[in-house]
Design an enzyme around this catalytic site. Structure first.
Site, PDB file in Angstrom:
ATOM      1  N   ASP A  35      42.059  72.997  81.564  1.00  0.00           N
ATOM      2  CA  ASP A  35      43.295  72.973  82.351  1.00  0.00           C
ATOM      3  C   ASP A  35      42.981  73.207  83.825  1.00  0.00           C
ATOM      4  OD1 ASP A  35      45.878  73.006  83.225  1.00  0.00           O
ATOM      5  OD2 ASP A  35      46.566  74.585  81.870  1.00  0.00           O
ATOM      6  N   ASP A  36      43.257  72.226  84.650  1.00  0.00           N
ATOM      7  CA  ASP A  36      43.034  72.319  86.109  1.00  0.00           C
ATOM      8  C   ASP A  36      41.558  72.410  86.484  1.00  0.00           C
ATOM      9  OD1 ASP A  36      45.787  72.447  86.012  1.00  0.00           O
ATOM     10  OD2 ASP A  36      45.984  74.218  87.279  1.00  0.00           O
ATOM     11  N   CYS A  75      50.270  69.023  84.264  1.00  0.00           N
ATOM     12  CA  CYS A  75      50.019  69.433  82.875  1.00  0.00           C
ATOM     13  C   CYS A  75      50.799  68.681  81.795  1.00  0.00           C
ATOM     14  CB  CYS A  75      50.302  70.925  82.715  1.00  0.00           C
ATOM     15  SG  CYS A  75      49.225  71.969  83.695  1.00  0.00           S
ATOM     16  N   ARG A  79      49.423  65.665  79.181  1.00  0.00           N
ATOM     17  CA  ARG A  79      49.260  65.901  77.739  1.00  0.00           C
ATOM     18  C   ARG A  79      50.085  64.916  76.912  1.00  0.00           C
ATOM     19  NH1 ARG A  79      46.835  71.279  77.836  1.00  0.00           N
ATOM     20  NH2 ARG A  79      46.439  71.453  80.062  1.00  0.00           N
ATOM     21  N   LYS A 128      46.798  75.323  74.590  1.00  0.00           N
ATOM     22  CA  LYS A 128      48.027  74.992  75.324  1.00  0.00           C
ATOM     23  C   LYS A 128      48.605  73.651  74.868  1.00  0.00           C
ATOM     24  CE  LYS A 128      49.360  74.009  80.119  1.00  0.00           C
ATOM     25  NZ  LYS A 128      48.985  74.242  81.531  1.00  0.00           N
ATOM     26  N   HIS A 130      52.236  72.507  75.655  1.00  0.00           N
ATOM     27  CA  HIS A 130      53.001  72.129  76.855  1.00  0.00           C
ATOM     28  C   HIS A 130      53.780  70.820  76.741  1.00  0.00           C
ATOM     29  CE1 HIS A 130      53.172  73.247  81.394  1.00  0.00           C
ATOM     30  NE2 HIS A 130      54.326  73.330  80.749  1.00  0.00           N
ATOM     31  N   SER A 153      52.050  76.936  80.261  1.00  0.00           N
ATOM     32  CA  SER A 153      51.021  77.465  81.161  1.00  0.00           C
ATOM     33  C   SER A 153      50.985  78.993  81.135  1.00  0.00           C
ATOM     34  CB  SER A 153      51.260  76.987  82.591  1.00  0.00           C
ATOM     35  OG  SER A 153      51.176  75.583  82.635  1.00  0.00           O
ATOM     36  N   HIS A 222      43.155  77.407  84.534  1.00  0.00           N
ATOM     37  CA  HIS A 222      44.475  77.486  85.180  1.00  0.00           C
ATOM     38  C   HIS A 222      44.716  78.909  85.657  1.00  0.00           C
ATOM     39  CE1 HIS A 222      48.854  77.336  85.596  1.00  0.00           C
ATOM     40  NE2 HIS A 222      48.800  76.022  85.494  1.00  0.00           N
ATOM     41  N   ASP A 274      42.985  68.172  82.098  1.00  0.00           N
ATOM     42  CA  ASP A 274      44.335  67.579  82.181  1.00  0.00           C
ATOM     43  C   ASP A 274      44.696  67.087  83.574  1.00  0.00           C
ATOM     44  OD1 ASP A 274      44.644  70.124  83.359  1.00  0.00           O
ATOM     45  OD2 ASP A 274      46.706  70.311  82.655  1.00  0.00           O
ATOM     46  N   ASN A 275      44.092  67.681  84.596  1.00  0.00           N
ATOM     47  CA  ASN A 275      44.376  67.254  85.973  1.00  0.00           C
ATOM     48  C   ASN A 275      43.363  67.911  86.898  1.00  0.00           C
ATOM     49  OD1 ASN A 275      47.019  69.351  85.341  1.00  0.00           O
ATOM     50  ND2 ASN A 275      45.615  69.934  86.963  1.00  0.00           N
ATOM     51  N   LYS A 295      45.301  68.728  92.219  1.00  0.00           N
ATOM     52  CA  LYS A 295      46.384  68.765  91.232  1.00  0.00           C
ATOM     53  C   LYS A 295      47.717  68.397  91.871  1.00  0.00           C
ATOM     54  CE  LYS A 295      48.663  72.163  88.284  1.00  0.00           C
ATOM     55  NZ  LYS A 295      48.593  73.490  87.685  1.00  0.00           N
TER      56      LYS A 295
END
Ligand code: MG
Length: 449
Positions: A35-36, A75, A79, A128, A130, A153, A222, A274-275, A295
């Protein structure tokens, strides 16, 4: 009569052996999603400081991609694309969901887990989700046999959030299937506990001789960052580096579990994020390396991600692929490998990554639309990227088409620094027409928020 009986027996034997063969040859699939994490946050992607020996080894034993995209720089939509193989606007998940959100991924959508469960896979998600945290939107309603993790998150708690609506947030839930098992868990324990859950699932599925699909969606790196005592203060890149190094350890544990369970030769393990990095957080965010932006932005740094795939015996070791790929390709790729039907009555936007993964074929031409919320901001075709809106427009805005589009040749200029629109009017026209056609064709789903 005898002949007929023998034939029937033979036919039955053929069917049984075919079914057994099918069971044996269905590969296990593990998708690890950070994540991130930015394009430049891993050792094998050029990070000079953070130590990621397990991911580096995974890349050395498999294939590392340089042009793989997350379908959204945020996010939830990212996903949605990973799970459905479609541009996230199609299912109405175009922006981030919050604890006060009442929407999510609708029942009619087909996820990777739905497709694989349908052909006999054991399916689990750890981490996660989301894509909605209310009953009907939970992963257990979308093809996953089990769920363990925080459904959104880790900064969406009354204690840590910076949202003006944080007083409406419940304490961060750690869920076991559809129940809140714990509130406000100690986040420094999450990577370790997730890893235990993930490796337990791998071992149990292998023992049961059942093909498995594991979607391991990490909470980190994240913000707010956390790392266990074993990793905290150990990296040279502060708590961000500590969290990434623990995540790398976790990847090593997953690969170890696959090996020890005796299924290494029949298991595809993939890793991505994810990003892009939350760079405005400065030392608490990562880096996109030489790529611009971060992001929530459609610059390459917001969406181009590390992608590593390993499958001993099927993916040749030590390859760096410059093929184009994106997260919408994961569903078609998994469905093909598992012998599952692609979702019926749905427009899939992704394609099978098999030729690139298994034959090193890089001939697929890139075609990719960059969305900010519901608006197409840019398009990539082949090496060209055309921005049709002003890059300064924020994610949630609905910017009009710009009169002065920006055109970059991503292979010559991955940092998007040299606008060549005036020199290439034909390319500008062609790519603008592609955006028009795409916008006219894509039906935007009912907004989920
Ligand atoms: Mg993210």
């Amino acid at each position: 009569m005898l002949t007929a009986m023998l034939n029937r027996r033979e036919l039955l034997a053929t069917l049984v052996s075919g079914a057994l063969m099918g069971a044996e040859t269905k590969p296990n699939i593990v998708m690890i999603y950070a994540d991130d994490l930015g394009y430049g946050d891993l050792g094998c992607y050029g990070n000079p400081t953070i130590r990621t020996p397990h991911l580096d080894k995974m890349a050395a034993e498999g294939m590392r991609w340089t042009q793989f995209y997350s379908t959204s720089p945020l996010c939830s939509p990212s996903r949605a694309a990973l799970m459905t193989g479609r541009y996230p606007v199609r299912c109405g998940i175009s922006k981030v969901l919050f604890p006060y959100s009442t929407g999510g991924l609708k029942a009619g959508e087909t996820t990777v887990a739905d497709a694989l469960k349908g052909v006999g896979y054991a399916t689990a998600i750890v981490g996660k989700w989301h894509l909605g945290h209310k009953g009907e939107y939970l992963p257990t309603r979308h093809g996953f046999d089990s769920y363990f993790g925080i459904p959104y998150s880790n900064d969406m708690s009354p204690a840590t959030s910076r949202s003006p609506r944080k007083s409406e947030y419940p304490p961060t839930p750690l869920m076991r299937n559809e129940t809140v098992a714990e509130q406000e868990p100690d986040q420094s324990t999450l990577t370790g506990r997730y890893t235990e859950e993930a490796t337990g699932f791998i071992r149990a599925s292998a023992r049961a001789k059942k093909p498995f699909f594991l979607y391991f969606a990490h909470t980190f790196p994240h913000w707010p960052l956390a790392a266990s005592a074993k990793f905290k203060g150990k990296s040279k890149r502060g708590l961000f580096g500590d969290a990434v190094e623990e995540l790398d350890w976790s990847v090593g544990e997953v690969l170890r579990a696959v090996k020890e369970a005796g299924v290494e030769g029949n298991t595809l393990v993939m890793f991505s994020s994810d990003n892009g990095p939350a760079m405005p957080l400065r030392e608490e965010g990562g880096t996109a390396g030489q790529l611009s932006g971060w992001k929530s932005q459609n610059w390459e740094g917001g969406q181009r991600e590390p992608f590593i795939a390993r499958w001993p015996g099927r993916i040749k070791a030590g390859q760096v692929s410059h093929a184009f790929g994106c997260t919408m390709d994961i569903l078609p790729t998994c469905a093909k490998l598992a012998g599952a039907r692609a979702p019926v009555g749905r427009e899939l936007d992704g394609a099978d990554l098999g030729p690139a993964l298994f034959q090193g074929d890089e001939s697929r031409e890139a075609l990719f639309f960059y969305y900010g919320d519901v608006t197409v901001r840019a398009v990539r075709k082949g090496p060209w990227k055309l921005w049709v809106t002003d890059p300064k427009a924020g994610f949630a805005q609905k910017p009009a088409r710009t009169a002065t589009p920006l055109l970059f040749h991503l292979e010559h200029d991955p940092s998007e620094r040299f606008n060549v629109a005036e020199k290439q009017p034909e390319v500008v026209r062609e790519l603008t027409a592609l955006v028009d056609r795409h916008v006219a064709q894509v039906k935007i789903g009912e907004l989920q928020e």
